[in-house]
Design an enzyme around this catalytic site. Sequence first.
Site, mmCIF file in Angstrom:
data_model
loop_
_atom_site.group_PDB
_atom_site.id
_atom_site.type_symbol
_atom_site.label_atom_id
_atom_site.label_comp_id
_atom_site.label_asym_id
_atom_site.label_seq_id
_atom_site.Cartn_x
_atom_site.Cartn_y
_atom_site.Cartn_z
ATOM 1 N N SER A 1 11.960 -5.565 6.385
ATOM 2 C CA SER A 1 11.515 -6.541 5.386
ATOM 3 C C SER A 1 12.599 -7.366 4.715
ATOM 4 C CB SER A 1 10.702 -5.845 4.308
ATOM 5 O OG SER A 1 9.437 -5.532 4.806
ATOM 6 N N SER B 1 8.211 -7.930 4.248
ATOM 7 C CA SER B 1 7.484 -8.070 3.012
ATOM 8 C C SER B 1 8.227 -8.855 1.921
ATOM 9 C CB SER B 1 7.165 -6.680 2.458
ATOM 10 O OG SER B 1 8.363 -5.964 2.181
ATOM 11 N N LYS C 1 13.105 -9.319 -5.934
ATOM 12 C CA LYS C 1 11.823 -8.882 -5.367
ATOM 13 C C LYS C 1 11.081 -8.032 -6.402
ATOM 14 C CE LYS C 1 9.895 -6.629 -1.219
ATOM 15 N NZ LYS C 1 10.203 -5.896 0.026
#
Length: 502
Positions: A179, A155, A80
């Site tokens: 998330s 997210s 990420k």
Amino acid sequence: MSELTRLTALEQAHAVASGQVSAVELAQAHLDRIEAVEGSVRAFLHVDADGALAAAQTVDQRRAAGEPLAPLAGVPLAMKDVVVTKGLPTTAGSRILEGWRPPYDATISRRIKAAGIVMLGKTNMDEFAMGSSTENSAYFPTHNPWDLARVPGGSSGGSSAAVAAFEAPLAIGTDTGGSIRQPAAVTGIVGHKPTYGAVSRYGLIAFSSSLDQAGPFGRTVMDAALLHEAMAGHDHCDSTSIDHPVAPVVLAARDGARGDLSGVRVGVVRELSGDGYQSGVLAAFEASVEALRGMGATIVEVSCPHFEYALAAYYLIAPSECSSNLARFDSVRYGLRIGDDGERSLEEVMSLTRAAGFGPEVKRRIIIGTYALSSGYYEAYYGQAQKVRTLIARDFAAAFTQTDVLVSPTSPFVAFGIGERVDDPMAMYLNDLCTLPASLAGTPAISVPCGLSEGLPVGLQVMAPALADDRCYRVAAAFEASYVATHGAILDQAPTLAKVAR
Ligand code: GLN
């Protein structure tokens, strides 16, 4: 699609260790897959093909030299973009960090490299991890491999989509309010939010420091467990890191896969169901509870009366902390600088930069947070929210006196359409209904695929007391074993996964 990308991370690691395949071939197979599907999935903000092949080559050389290999050596991973990576673009999905190349590695970046895990690139995300759909990325939305017109959750939606689309067997996400778990649920993969402090936050671009936690994604519970162990453990660079042995999650996943849950007390949280939950989600959840019962678990209903205030408390605490954390993006130290013409004052340059560099959701939260922390309102908002947080932690503590784990759906909804909720912040925030309590309490929780609703994946959330992450893995692995035995692997039921390969 190359058969190699279909293998689990565990199988890939064995293939490399035994010499059936080289780490370079494995990395190349995933880079080819990325090349084939990225036009439609768009999971990555940055692909580091050269870096990945070089890391893979190092693993191959070490193997050739007879050096010992770590359990996941040679296995590719997607990272990420909120996790800093030395020399590689790191934007947190924001324009304000466009072009920034960090001078150092996050502790977890360093640990995965040291373990011989091959990082393929950086994944798309909601800007500064604020969102549930990846539509708040300043760059582009990511598409759910199950249905390209739908969101992959958020997210950490780039990470979940990459794993679900077989672009990487493993990914790292971060979870502040859900998330990791919600994107795992809506893409049909496994995602775990560790106990707060169990995985280092050093080098995670901060959103809400008292909640942010990095954790693993995989297509199986065992794969997630292997990655968990590769990244977890005390870190003196993070003052909130827990100095405690890493929970034996790989052992727990192996043990759970035998499918015996006798003696395990499972609590069904009354407050995490009912109105506002899609009927197909509830049906899949109820069938999952029956499956757990079938494996010998004792099912009890528990009440956690303060969970219903989690959403309100979270949406004060997270914006408050973000308003403070994001003050560092001041046009001086990082990334973007607008209007620095030698005439304008520092304040004007800062203001122009922040106006241009932050997207609407980030601005909304900075404004709410600044207001909630302002003198005269601090006690009424932030102080009250912190008290609610304590009540939620007490609900967990009470529930765990009579249970070993708690279960709920991971999200009230399946993946929704791109554009469907983006203009309605409240509708977006409701995604976090089930995941927020464990975030606020700092306790671990996993999401494991548990069925389909309208042809889209549903997640089962398993929550455990702090430091008992192994319980999440054990119960999830047992559930997974029974699900796969009855229905086959959930990703094999995805209609478009094969088609995204052109
Ligand atoms: N969806 C939640 C939010 O928008 C959670 C985000 C997260 O966990 N990073 O804040």
